[in-house]
Design an enzyme around this catalytic site. Structure first.
Site, PDB file in Angstrom:
ATOM      1  N   HIS A 268       0.923  -1.222  -0.057  1.00  0.00           N
ATOM      2  CA  HIS A 268       0.134   0.047  -0.077  1.00  0.00           C
ATOM      3  C   HIS A 268       0.946   1.393   0.043  1.00  0.00           C
ATOM      4  O   HIS A 268       0.700   2.066  -0.929  1.00  0.00           O
ATOM      5  CB  HIS A 268      -0.950   0.049   1.152  1.00  0.00           C
ATOM      6  CG  HIS A 268      -1.817   1.085   1.340  1.00  0.00           C
ATOM      7  ND1 HIS A 268      -2.911   0.933   0.951  1.00  0.00           N
ATOM      8  CD2 HIS A 268      -1.631   2.295   1.812  1.00  0.00           C
ATOM      9  CE1 HIS A 268      -3.673   2.300   1.187  1.00  0.00           C
ATOM     10  NE2 HIS A 268      -2.806   3.190   1.656  1.00  0.00           N
ATOM     11  N   GLU A 269       1.923   1.519   1.001  1.00  0.00           N
ATOM     12  CA  GLU A 269       2.629   2.687   1.082  1.00  0.00           C
ATOM     13  C   GLU A 269       3.560   2.638  -0.215  1.00  0.00           C
ATOM     14  O   GLU A 269       4.009   3.858  -0.623  1.00  0.00           O
ATOM     15  CB  GLU A 269       3.693   2.501   2.493  1.00  0.00           C
ATOM     16  CG  GLU A 269       2.693   2.440   3.724  1.00  0.00           C
ATOM     17  CD  GLU A 269       1.481   3.710   3.689  1.00  0.00           C
ATOM     18  OE1 GLU A 269       1.719   4.761   3.050  1.00  0.00           O
ATOM     19  OE2 GLU A 269       0.927   3.319   4.512  1.00  0.00           O
ATOM     20  N   HIS A 272       1.881   4.571  -2.834  1.00  0.00           N
ATOM     21  CA  HIS A 272       2.017   6.177  -2.397  1.00  0.00           C
ATOM     22  C   HIS A 272       3.213   6.357  -2.939  1.00  0.00           C
ATOM     23  O   HIS A 272       3.721   7.332  -3.554  1.00  0.00           O
ATOM     24  CB  HIS A 272       1.726   6.268  -1.121  1.00  0.00           C
ATOM     25  CG  HIS A 272       0.193   6.161  -0.502  1.00  0.00           C
ATOM     26  ND1 HIS A 272      -0.785   6.929  -1.062  1.00  0.00           N
ATOM     27  CD2 HIS A 272      -0.362   5.446   0.546  1.00  0.00           C
ATOM     28  CE1 HIS A 272      -1.773   6.782  -0.255  1.00  0.00           C
ATOM     29  NE2 HIS A 272      -1.626   5.855   0.591  1.00  0.00           N
ATOM     30  N   GLU A 298      -4.674   7.899  -2.728  1.00  0.00           N
ATOM     31  CA  GLU A 298      -5.077   6.588  -2.391  1.00  0.00           C
ATOM     32  C   GLU A 298      -5.655   5.554  -3.548  1.00  0.00           C
ATOM     33  O   GLU A 298      -5.488   4.260  -3.594  1.00  0.00           O
ATOM     34  CB  GLU A 298      -6.487   6.922  -1.714  1.00  0.00           C
ATOM     35  CG  GLU A 298      -6.750   5.735  -0.618  1.00  0.00           C
ATOM     36  CD  GLU A 298      -5.775   5.372   0.552  1.00  0.00           C
ATOM     37  OE1 GLU A 298      -4.807   5.929   0.617  1.00  0.00           O
ATOM     38  OE2 GLU A 298      -5.930   4.364   1.063  1.00  0.00           O
TER      39      GLU A 298
HETATM   40 ZN    ZN Z   1      -3.218   5.258   1.867  1.00  0.00          ZN
END
Ligand code: ZN
Length: 505
Positions: A268-269, A272, A298
Site C-alpha cells: 500500500h505505502e 503511494h 489513495e
Molecule cells: Zn493510503
C-alpha cells in the site's frame, strides 16, 4: 519574451524556498516517526513550528504576490501557455489559500492539534470520551472558522473537503456512497450466508520478522518502488512521505504472528511512494509537482495493494517465492487457500482492520457523522450514541466501548474533517484506472502471473503521475479513464472477485 522567462525563473526560485523548508520539515517529521528518541520530542515540536512559520511567511510575501500578478498578465497576453500557465494558475491558488486563513487562526489550529491529539490519546487509553469531548468541540469551532475563511460561499463541510479533494462536494460524495451502500450490504449478506470460510489462521503462523523484511523489500522493489530514490523503515503507524525529488520514504511495522500486516501495508505505502517517485521532476518544488489529490493518492496505494497484491493471478506467480521465504510455514497450504485467506471478509468494528468489502461502510459512517458535526446537526455530546446507531445500521453491530467506536481514529482530534471520504473515492478510482489500463494493455492477469509490473507502472506514470497537479482531480479522472469518478467499476470488480471466492450464485 526574455522578460517573461526571467520572471518564470524568479518565480521558481521564490517557490523553492517554502517548498524546501517544507521538505526539511518532512524529514524531521519522518525522523520523529522512526528514530527520534522520546527526549527529543519537545524540541522537535519547536523546530517544526518555526519551519512552518517561515514557510508561511515566504508564501505570503508581497513580492511573490506581485510577481505572480505580472505572470498572470503574461498568461493573459498568451506569452505563457500549457504547463507553465498551469504553474502560474496553481501558484495563485496556493497563495490565495495561504492568505485567506488568518495567521492567528493557523496558529490556534496548530496548538489545538497538539492539545486535541493528546486528549484523544488519553481518552482512548482510559476509554473515557468525556476527556476528549471539550477538545473536539474547540477543534470543530476552529474548523468552521477555517472553512468560512477558505470559502464562505459554500457549506463549511464542502470548503474543508475541497482541501483534500479539490472540487468535490458533500452532495456528490453522498450520491456515490448511496450507490455503493445498498450493493455492498447486499454483497456482504451473500458472503455471510456462504458456506465458504477462508482459513485465516494460516496467516498467523510464525513468520520471523527478518524474513518478512527481506520478502517485503524484494516484493515492493519488484513492483517498481525504486530503492535508489527511496527507503523502507519501521514505524508504529505506516505512512509514505516524499522528502524531496529522488527521496521518498515508506514505512511499515512487522508482527511475527501476522503475515499480512507488514506485507500489505508495505505494498500500500509503496503504491503511494511510486506516485511520489514519479511526479514531474521538472516541476519539483512548485505547486505543480504535487499529487493531484488525496483521492488520486489513495487510488495508487489501493491499486497496488488490492488489484495487484490481493489478486489470485499475482500469487499464482509469487506464491512459490513466499513459501521459500518462510521454510515450512506454508508447505501444506495451496495457493488458492492462501488467496482466500488474504481476502477473507469479516465484520470488524475497527476501520483499519476492515476488508475490501466492508471498509467503505466504515468510511460512510464517518462521513455522515463528520458532516453533521461540522454543520451542527450533531452535537459533540451526542457523538458516541450517534456512532453506535450508525454502526448498528451499517455494520450490524454497535461497539461495546468508545475505544472501538468514536475514539478509534486520530483524524478528528487533529482537525482532519473531509479527509475520510478520500479513502473510498480513491478505491473507486483505483478500479476505474485498472479497467482503463486493461483496455490499453490487454488482459492484465497474465502480466500479474508472470511478474511483469513495468507496463502497469508505466501506464500509471503516463496517465497519472507525470501530470502532478496540473489538472483538477475531475479533469485527470476523465483524461485517464474516459469518464468522471463512478462507483460501477468497483462494484463490478467486488461482485466478480468475492462472488468467485465465496461461490455466490
Ligand atoms: Zn493510503
Amino acid at each position: 519574451m526574455p522578460r517573461t522567462s526571467a520572471r518564470l525563473d524568479a518565480l521558481r526560485a521564490r517557490l523553492a524556498v517554502p517548498a524546501q523548508l517544507d521538505q526539511a520539515a518532512a524529514l524531521l517529521t519522518w525522523d520523529e516517526a522512526t528514530y527520534l528518541p522520546a527526549g527529543g520530542a519537545e524540541a522537535r515540536g519547536r523546530q517544526l513550528a518555526n519551519l512552518a512559520r517561515l514557510s508561511h511567511e515566504h508564501t505570503i510575501d508581497p513580492g511573490l504576490d506581485e510577481l505572480v500578478a505580472e505572470l498572470e498578465g503574461d498568461v493573459a497576453a498568451g506569452a505563457i501557455v500549457d504547463a507553465e500557465a498551469a504553474l502560474v494558475r496553481e501558484t495563485r491558488r496556493a497563495l490565495d489559500r495561504a492568505r485567506r486563513v488568518p495567521a492567528d487562526l493557523v496558529g490556534a489550529i496548530a496548538q489545538q492539534r497538539v492539545r486535541g491529539r493528546g486528549a484523544w490519546a488519553a481518552a482512548r487509553t482510559a476509554d473515557d470520551y468525556a476527556v476528549f469531548a471539550p477538545e473536539l468541540r474547540t477543534m470543530i469551532a476552529l474548523q468552521r472558522e477555517r472553512a468560512a475563511a477558505l470559502d464562505g460561499a459554500v457549506p463549511a463541510y464542502d470548503a474543508l473537503l475541497d482541501e483534500y479533494e479539490r472540487g468535490a462536494t458533500a452532495a456528490e460524495v453522498a450520491a456515490l456512497f448511496g450507490e455503493l451502500r445498498a450493493e455492498l450490504l447486499d454483497l456482504w449478506r451473500g458472503i455471510q450466508a456462504s458456506p465458504v470460510r477462508p482459513d485465516v489462521a494460516i496467516l498467523h503462523r510464525r513468520y520471523p520478522e527478518a524474513a518478512q523484511e527481506a520478502f517485503v523489500k524484494e516484493t515492493v522493489a519488484a513492483l517498481g518502488f525504486d530503492f535508489e530514490r527511496g527507503r523502507l523503515d519501521r514505524t508504529a503507524h505506516p505512512f509514505a512521505m516524499r522528502v524531496g525529488a529522488g527521496d521518498v520514504r515508506i514505512t511499515t511495522r512487522y508482527d511475527a504472528r501476522h503475515l499480512g500486516a507488514a506485507l500489505f501495508s508495505s505494498i500500500h505505502e509503496a503504491g503511494h511512494g511510486m506516485y511520489e517517485q514519479n511526479l514531474p521532476d521538472a516541476y519539483a518544488d512548485t505547486p505543480l509537482g504535487e499529487p493531484a489529490s488525496l483521492g488520486f493518492h489513495e487510488s495508487q496505494s489501493r491499486l497496488w495493494e488490492n488489484l495487484v497484491g490481493r489478486s489470485g493471478p499475482y500469487w499464482e506467480g509469487a506464491y512459490p517465492r513466499l513459501q521459500a521465504a518462510f521454510p515450512g510455514a506454508l508447505d501444506d497450504v495451496p495457493v488458492a487457500t492462501f488467496v482466500a485467506a488474504i481476502n477473507g471478509v469479516r465484520p470488524s468494528l475497527i476501520r483499519v482492520e476492515a476488508d475490501e468489502v466492508t471498509y467503505h461502510l466504515h468510511v460512510m459512517l464517518r462521513f455522515g457523522l463528520e458532516r453533521d458535526l461540522i454543520s451542527g446537526v450533531l452535537d459533540v455530546a451526542d457523538l458516541p450514541a450517534a456512532w453506535a446507531e450508525a454502526s448498528r445500521e451499517l455494520l450490524g453491530v454497535a461497539p461495546p466501548d468508545d475505544r472501538q467506536g468514536c475514539l478509534q481514529d486520530v483524524h478528528w482530534s487533529v482537525g482532519l474533517f473531509g479527509y475520510f471520504p478520500t479513502y473510498t473515492l480513491g478505491t473507486l478510482l483505483s478500479v476505474q484506472l485498472w479497467e482503463a489500463m486493461a483496455r490499453d494493455l490487454g488482459d492484465l492477469d497474465d502480466a500479474l502471473r508472470s511478474g511483469r509490473f513495468a507496463p502497469i507502472l508505466a501506464w500509471l506514470v503516463e496517465h497519472v503521475h507525470r501530470h502532478g497537479a496540473r489538472f483538477t482531480p475531475r479533469e485527470l479522472a476523465v483524461r485517464a479513464t474516459g469518464g468522471p469518478l463512478a462507483a460501477a467499476p468497483f462494484l463490478r470488480y467486488a461482485r466478480a472477485k468475492y462472488g468467485a471466492l465465496y461461490r455466490l450464485g
